[in-house]
Design a protein around this motif. Structure first.
Motif, short mmCIF file in Angstrom:
data_model
loop_
_atom_site.label_atom_id
_atom_site.label_comp_id
_atom_site.label_asym_id
_atom_site.label_seq_id
_atom_site.Cartn_x
_atom_site.Cartn_y
_atom_site.Cartn_z
N TYR A 37 0.83 -1.21 0.00
CA TYR A 37 0.00 0.00 0.00
C TYR A 37 0.86 1.26 0.00
CZ TYR A 37 -3.72 3.20 1.52
OH TYR A 37 -4.62 4.23 1.61
N ARG A 38 1.97 1.21 0.71
CA ARG A 38 2.89 2.35 0.78
C ARG A 38 3.97 2.29 -0.31
NH1 ARG A 38 1.04 6.85 2.90
NH2 ARG A 38 -0.51 6.29 4.43
N ARG A 39 3.80 1.41 -1.29
CA ARG A 39 4.67 1.30 -2.47
C ARG A 39 6.10 0.85 -2.14
NH1 ARG A 39 2.42 4.06 -7.16
NH2 ARG A 39 0.47 5.02 -6.56
N MET A 40 6.26 0.10 -1.09
CA MET A 40 7.58 -0.43 -0.74
C MET A 40 7.64 -1.90 -1.16
SD MET A 40 8.60 1.42 2.84
CE MET A 40 7.06 1.18 3.71
N TYR A 41 7.56 -2.11 -2.46
CA TYR A 41 7.45 -3.46 -3.00
C TYR A 41 8.71 -4.29 -2.73
CZ TYR A 41 3.85 -0.87 -5.45
OH TYR A 41 2.80 -0.06 -5.74
N ARG A 42 9.86 -3.67 -2.80
CA ARG A 42 11.11 -4.41 -2.58
C ARG A 42 11.13 -5.00 -1.17
NH1 ARG A 42 15.48 -0.62 -3.24
NH2 ARG A 42 14.80 -0.57 -5.39
N ARG A 43 10.77 -4.20 -0.19
CA ARG A 43 10.74 -4.71 1.19
C ARG A 43 9.69 -5.81 1.35
NH1 ARG A 43 14.33 -2.39 4.41
NH2 ARG A 43 14.66 -0.16 4.21
N ALA A 44 8.55 -5.66 0.70
CA ALA A 44 7.51 -6.69 0.78
C ALA A 44 8.05 -8.01 0.23
CB ALA A 44 6.28 -6.26 0.00
N PHE A 45 8.77 -7.94 -0.87
CA PHE A 45 9.29 -9.18 -1.45
C PHE A 45 10.43 -9.76 -0.63
CE2 PHE A 45 7.30 -7.37 -5.37
CZ PHE A 45 6.29 -8.33 -5.44
N VAL A 46 11.19 -8.92 0.06
CA VAL A 46 12.25 -9.43 0.94
C VAL A 46 11.61 -10.19 2.10
CG1 VAL A 46 14.02 -8.74 2.62
CG2 VAL A 46 14.02 -7.75 0.32
N LEU A 47 10.58 -9.61 2.73
CA LEU A 47 9.89 -10.32 3.82
C LEU A 47 9.23 -11.59 3.31
CD1 LEU A 47 8.21 -7.45 5.86
CD2 LEU A 47 10.27 -8.72 6.40
N PHE A 48 8.66 -11.50 2.13
CA PHE A 48 8.03 -12.66 1.51
C PHE A 48 9.07 -13.76 1.27
CE2 PHE A 48 6.52 -14.80 -2.40
CZ PHE A 48 5.35 -15.32 -1.90
N ALA A 49 10.26 -13.38 0.80
CA ALA A 49 11.33 -14.35 0.55
C ALA A 49 11.81 -15.00 1.85
CB ALA A 49 12.49 -13.68 -0.17
N ILE A 50 11.83 -14.23 2.94
CA ILE A 50 12.23 -14.78 4.23
C ILE A 50 11.26 -15.87 4.66
CG2 ILE A 50 12.40 -14.25 6.70
CD1 ILE A 50 13.56 -11.51 5.84
N ILE A 51 9.97 -15.60 4.54
CA ILE A 51 8.95 -16.59 4.92
C ILE A 51 9.05 -17.82 4.02
CG2 ILE A 51 6.46 -17.03 5.04
CD1 ILE A 51 7.41 -15.37 7.35
N LEU A 52 9.22 -17.60 2.72
CA LEU A 52 9.33 -18.72 1.79
C LEU A 52 10.56 -19.57 2.10
CD1 LEU A 52 7.28 -17.86 -0.79
CD2 LEU A 52 9.05 -19.17 -1.87
N ALA A 53 11.69 -18.93 2.39
CA ALA A 53 12.91 -19.65 2.74
C ALA A 53 12.72 -20.45 4.02
CB ALA A 53 14.08 -18.68 2.89
N GLU A 54 12.03 -19.85 4.98
CA GLU A 54 11.77 -20.55 6.25
C GLU A 54 10.92 -21.80 6.04
OE1 GLU A 54 9.27 -21.83 9.38
OE2 GLU A 54 8.51 -20.36 7.96
N VAL A 55 9.88 -21.67 5.24
CA VAL A 55 9.00 -22.82 4.98
C VAL A 55 9.76 -23.91 4.22
CG1 VAL A 55 6.95 -23.55 3.70
CG2 VAL A 55 6.87 -21.51 5.10
N THR A 56 10.58 -23.52 3.27
CA THR A 56 11.37 -24.48 2.51
C THR A 56 12.37 -25.19 3.42
OG1 THR A 56 11.13 -23.10 0.55
CG2 THR A 56 12.89 -24.75 0.51
N LEU A 57 13.04 -24.42 4.28
CA LEU A 57 13.99 -25.03 5.21
C LEU A 57 13.31 -25.98 6.18
CD1 LEU A 57 16.43 -22.09 5.98
CD2 LEU A 57 16.96 -24.26 4.85
N GLU A 58 12.10 -25.64 6.61
CA GLU A 58 11.34 -26.56 7.46
C GLU A 58 11.23 -27.93 6.80
OE1 GLU A 58 7.39 -25.43 8.51
OE2 GLU A 58 8.05 -23.61 9.51
N GLU A 59 10.80 -27.94 5.56
CA GLU A 59 10.63 -29.20 4.83
C GLU A 59 11.95 -29.94 4.67
OE1 GLU A 59 7.82 -30.79 3.72
OE2 GLU A 59 6.73 -29.24 4.82
#
Length: 196
Positions: free
Chosen positions: A74-96
């Motif tokens: 909403y505040r147009r900080m797409y890069r930060r959104a994708f960094v946080l998104f990548a952290i969550i994705l990496a965490e879920v992948t590492l879990e598996e």
């Protein structure tokens, strides 16, 4: 051979990841207000705390805590959104990989993903106002570099700033699609194992 000329660095701009942002200058406030748009008073009040104590915090942003990815979009900080998104994705992948693949557990610990998600939300809420100040200053620097003959062009600042409801929805939709895909991938081996 033509080589593109890099934009002139703005000595007043700060990089997006800077940990101790500089206080707001008196002549900078109208530019900040133009980029932020609606709700500028809230952010300016938060950022003014830096003028009194540069090492102080800028307050906890409840909207960024509750709606982390959506608020960043909403505040147009797409890069930060994708960094946080990548952290969550990496965490879920590492879990598996770690728990199911290496340790042979039937499933990862059920509380791990919510704990990491909550941690990301707390970090986002605590750092959001600083991140947003760095982002707004970067927008101002980019507009100034693009329009050197019109350094105070508020219309150009407003066009590049403001809010983006479609961006927020896009980031949230991407998160839901990723969650669906991860859930499908997590269930696929178990379904094959049960059916076989």
């Amino acid at each position: 051979m033509y080589l593109p000329v890099p934009p002139r660095p703005d000595p007043g701009a700060e990089p997006e990841g800077e940990s101790a942002p500089r206080p707001i200058a008196a002549d900078e406030e109208e530019d900040l207000r133009a980029v932020v748009g609606p709700n500028a008073a809230f952010y300016l009040a938060s950022w003014r705390k830096l003028s009194k104590r540069p090492d102080s915090g800028t307050g906890f942003n409840r909207a960024a805590f509750v709606l982390s990815y959506a608020w960043l979009g909403y505040r147009r900080m797409y890069r930060r959104a994708f960094v946080l998104f990548a952290i969550i994705l990496a965490e879920v992948t590492l879990e598996e990989v770690v728990f199911c693949g290496l340790l042979g557990w039937p499933a990862p610990p059920p509380l791990l993903t919510p704990v990491v998600g909550f941690t990301v939300a707390v970090v986002c809420g605590a750092r959001a106002n600083r991140w947003y100040l760095a982002h707004v200053r970067q927008v101002i620097a980019e507009v100034r570099n693009g329009h050197p003959h019109r350094p105070g062009d508020r219309a150009a600042l407003a066009d590049r700033g403001g809010t983006d409801f479609a961006g927020a929805l896009g980031v949230v939709a991407l998160c839901f699609m990723a969650a669906f895909l991860i859930g499908t991938i997590r269930m696929a081996p178990r379904v094959v194992f049960i059916a076989g």
